[in-house]
Design a protein around this motif. Structure first.
Motif, PDB file in Angstrom:
ATOM      1  N   PRO A  62       0.665  -1.029  -0.324  1.00 49.28           N
ATOM      2  CA  PRO A  62       0.459   0.243   0.120  1.00 49.28           C
ATOM      3  C   PRO A  62       0.523   1.085  -0.055  1.00 49.28           C
ATOM      4  O   PRO A  62       1.673   1.264   0.234  1.00 49.28           O
ATOM      5  CB  PRO A  62      -0.804  -0.227   1.733  1.00 49.28           C
ATOM      6  N   ILE A  63       0.544   2.367  -0.394  1.00 48.68           N
ATOM      7  CA  ILE A  63       0.570   3.490  -0.784  1.00 48.68           C
ATOM      8  C   ILE A  63      -0.326   4.164  -0.660  1.00 48.68           C
ATOM      9  O   ILE A  63      -0.671   4.872  -1.104  1.00 48.68           O
ATOM     10  CB  ILE A  63       1.778   4.221  -1.533  1.00 48.68           C
ATOM     11  N   ILE A  64       0.010   5.624   0.611  1.00 46.41           N
ATOM     12  CA  ILE A  64      -1.012   6.839   1.164  1.00 46.41           C
ATOM     13  C   ILE A  64      -0.170   7.693   0.574  1.00 46.41           C
ATOM     14  O   ILE A  64       0.773   7.597   1.117  1.00 46.41           O
ATOM     15  CB  ILE A  64      -1.285   5.898   2.755  1.00 46.41           C
ATOM     16  N   VAL A  65      -1.490   8.213   0.121  1.00 48.73           N
ATOM     17  CA  VAL A  65      -0.875   9.895  -0.426  1.00 48.73           C
ATOM     18  C   VAL A  65      -2.146  10.665   0.386  1.00 48.73           C
ATOM     19  O   VAL A  65      -3.146  10.922  -0.133  1.00 48.73           O
ATOM     20  CB  VAL A  65      -0.520  10.272  -1.617  1.00 48.73           C
ATOM     21  N   ASN A  66      -1.361  11.987   1.021  1.00 43.03           N
ATOM     22  CA  ASN A  66      -1.742  13.040   1.467  1.00 43.03           C
ATOM     23  C   ASN A  66      -1.974  14.526   0.435  1.00 43.03           C
ATOM     24  O   ASN A  66      -0.842  14.910  -0.081  1.00 43.03           O
ATOM     25  CB  ASN A  66      -1.223  13.821   2.695  1.00 43.03           C
ATOM     26  N   TRP A  67      -2.379  14.656  -0.816  1.00 40.93           N
ATOM     27  CA  TRP A  67      -2.140  15.090  -1.778  1.00 40.93           C
ATOM     28  C   TRP A  67      -2.557  17.187  -1.492  1.00 40.93           C
ATOM     29  O   TRP A  67      -0.721  17.580  -1.969  1.00 40.93           O
ATOM     30  CB  TRP A  67      -3.770  14.945  -2.602  1.00 40.93           C
ATOM     31  N   HIS A  68      -2.922  16.921  -0.994  1.00 43.25           N
ATOM     32  CA  HIS A  68      -2.631  18.718  -0.267  1.00 43.25           C
ATOM     33  C   HIS A  68      -1.588  18.875   1.033  1.00 43.25           C
ATOM     34  O   HIS A  68      -1.463  20.252   0.849  1.00 43.25           O
ATOM     35  CB  HIS A  68      -4.305  18.834   0.872  1.00 43.25           C
ATOM     36  N   GLN A  69      -0.735  17.877   1.254  1.00 48.82           N
ATOM     37  CA  GLN A  69       0.801  18.720   2.021  1.00 48.82           C
ATOM     38  C   GLN A  69       1.489  17.777   1.155  1.00 48.82           C
ATOM     39  O   GLN A  69       2.497  18.198   1.821  1.00 48.82           O
ATOM     40  CB  GLN A  69       0.377  17.697   3.673  1.00 48.82           C
ATOM     41  N   GLY A  70       1.323  16.896   0.635  1.00 43.69           N
ATOM     42  CA  GLY A  70       2.413  16.184  -0.297  1.00 43.69           C
ATOM     43  C   GLY A  70       2.807  15.002   1.003  1.00 43.69           C
ATOM     44  O   GLY A  70       4.093  15.266   0.985  1.00 43.69           O
ATOM     45  N   LYS A  71       2.835  14.339   1.616  1.00 43.08           N
ATOM     46  CA  LYS A  71       3.116  13.037   2.423  1.00 43.08           C
ATOM     47  C   LYS A  71       3.056  11.811   1.962  1.00 43.08           C
ATOM     48  O   LYS A  71       0.888  11.834   1.334  1.00 43.08           O
ATOM     49  CB  LYS A  71       2.445  13.654   3.367  1.00 43.08           C
ATOM     50  N   VAL A  72       3.839  11.181   1.575  1.00 42.02           N
ATOM     51  CA  VAL A  72       3.364   9.772   1.047  1.00 42.02           C
ATOM     52  C   VAL A  72       3.801   8.933   2.789  1.00 42.02           C
ATOM     53  O   VAL A  72       4.714   8.934   3.281  1.00 42.02           O
ATOM     54  CB  VAL A  72       4.229   9.890  -0.017  1.00 42.02           C
ATOM     55  N   VAL A  73       3.273   8.028   2.487  1.00 43.32           N
ATOM     56  CA  VAL A  73       3.916   6.719   3.226  1.00 43.32           C
ATOM     57  C   VAL A  73       3.645   5.095   2.531  1.00 43.32           C
ATOM     58  O   VAL A  73       2.736   5.464   1.891  1.00 43.32           O
ATOM     59  CB  VAL A  73       2.653   6.545   4.973  1.00 43.32           C
ATOM     60  N   VAL A  74       4.802   4.551   2.674  1.00 40.28           N
ATOM     61  CA  VAL A  74       4.339   3.661   2.461  1.00 40.28           C
ATOM     62  C   VAL A  74       4.614   2.658   2.956  1.00 40.28           C
ATOM     63  O   VAL A  74       5.822   1.945   3.988  1.00 40.28           O
ATOM     64  CB  VAL A  74       6.208   3.087   0.527  1.00 40.28           C
ATOM     65  N   GLY A  75       3.417   1.977   3.030  1.00 40.03           N
ATOM     66  CA  GLY A  75       3.626   0.280   4.152  1.00 40.03           C
ATOM     67  C   GLY A  75       2.056   0.454   4.788  1.00 40.03           C
ATOM     68  O   GLY A  75       1.616   1.432   4.470  1.00 40.03           O
ATOM     69  N   ASP A  76       2.580  -0.391   5.859  1.00 43.68           N
ATOM     70  CA  ASP A  76       1.363  -0.386   6.804  1.00 43.68           C
ATOM     71  C   ASP A  76       1.664   0.132   7.819  1.00 43.68           C
ATOM     72  O   ASP A  76       1.091  -0.126   9.253  1.00 43.68           O
ATOM     73  CB  ASP A  76       0.818  -1.381   6.854  1.00 43.68           C
ATOM     74  N   ASP A  77       3.106   1.038   8.472  1.00 42.73           N
ATOM     75  CA  ASP A  77       3.730   1.598   9.181  1.00 42.73           C
ATOM     76  C   ASP A  77       2.274   2.023  10.328  1.00 42.73           C
ATOM     77  O   ASP A  77       1.950   3.164   9.400  1.00 42.73           O
ATOM     78  CB  ASP A  77       4.589   1.939   9.601  1.00 42.73           C
ATOM     79  N   GLN A  78       1.497   1.904  11.233  1.00 45.41           N
ATOM     80  CA  GLN A  78      -0.019   2.009  11.422  1.00 45.41           C
ATOM     81  C   GLN A  78       0.630   3.830  12.265  1.00 45.41           C
ATOM     82  O   GLN A  78      -0.384   4.342  11.850  1.00 45.41           O
ATOM     83  CB  GLN A  78      -0.422   1.517  12.130  1.00 45.41           C
ATOM     84  N   SER A  79       1.626   3.941  13.159  1.00 46.27           N
ATOM     85  CA  SER A  79       2.165   4.977  13.763  1.00 46.27           C
ATOM     86  C   SER A  79       2.457   6.359  12.591  1.00 46.27           C
ATOM     87  O   SER A  79       2.192   7.408  12.376  1.00 46.27           O
ATOM     88  CB  SER A  79       3.442   5.127  14.650  1.00 46.27           C
ATOM     89  N   GLN A  80       3.417   6.267  11.032  1.00 41.91           N
ATOM     90  CA  GLN A  80       2.860   6.792  10.122  1.00 41.91           C
ATOM     91  C   GLN A  80       2.125   7.310   9.761  1.00 41.91           C
ATOM     92  O   GLN A  80       2.079   8.243   9.230  1.00 41.91           O
ATOM     93  CB  GLN A  80       4.478   6.151   9.247  1.00 41.91           C
TER      94      GLN A  80
END
Length: 145
Positions: free
Chosen positions: A115-133
């Motif tokens: 999984p890759i999670i993207v917050n488009w508004h703030q330009g932030k990305v999390v790769v993987g499932d690290d819950q704290s990130q």
């Protein structure tokens, strides 16, 4: 790109999950984001009305966009801009930089990591499932309100 999504209740930031249903990490991430999104959208009762404003600041509201498709070229360029070209290999397996990532995606979209999670508004990305990130990414939405 996905700066704000306007709804009848105001503007919400868009968080996109690039999801792969048969990937356990991706499924855990989807569950976490759905729970967080549902909790942030719960409305206050009349008794809680005075507390509702405080709740909305601590529980950021966002629109969850879940897609199984790989990113478009423009989306991938944005994602790589957010993480830095030198980290392209964490987004596209085998990529060395933005140019190679775009070429690999064109030839073999299966090498796009999930999984890759993207917050488009703030330009932030999390790769993987690290819950704290992931929770840190979501909580950062309230700081931008």
């Amino acid at each position: 790109m996905f700066r704000k999504l306007f709804t009848e209740h105001g503007a919400k930031d868009v968080i996109t999950l690039f999801h792969k249903p048969n990937n356990a990490a991706s499924t855990r991430t989807l569950t976490l984001l759905k729970q967080w999104s549902a909790n942030s959208e719960s409305t206050a009762t009349e008794d809680q009305a005075s507390q509702h404003e405080t709740q909305s600041k601590t529980d950021p509201q966002f629109e969850l966009d879940v897609t199984e498709a790989p990113p478009t070229v423009d989306q991938l360029k944005n994602i790589l801009e957010y993480v830095g070209s030198q980290n392209a290999g964490s987004i596209i397996s085998g990529a060395r930089d933005t140019t190679s990532a775009l070429q690999i995606l064109k030839e073999d979209s299966g090498r796009f990591q999930r999984p890759i999670i993207v917050n488009w508004h703030q330009g932030k990305v999390v790769v993987g499932d690290d819950q704290s990130q992931i929770l840190s990414l979501v909580k950062a939405l309230s700081k931008d309100a």
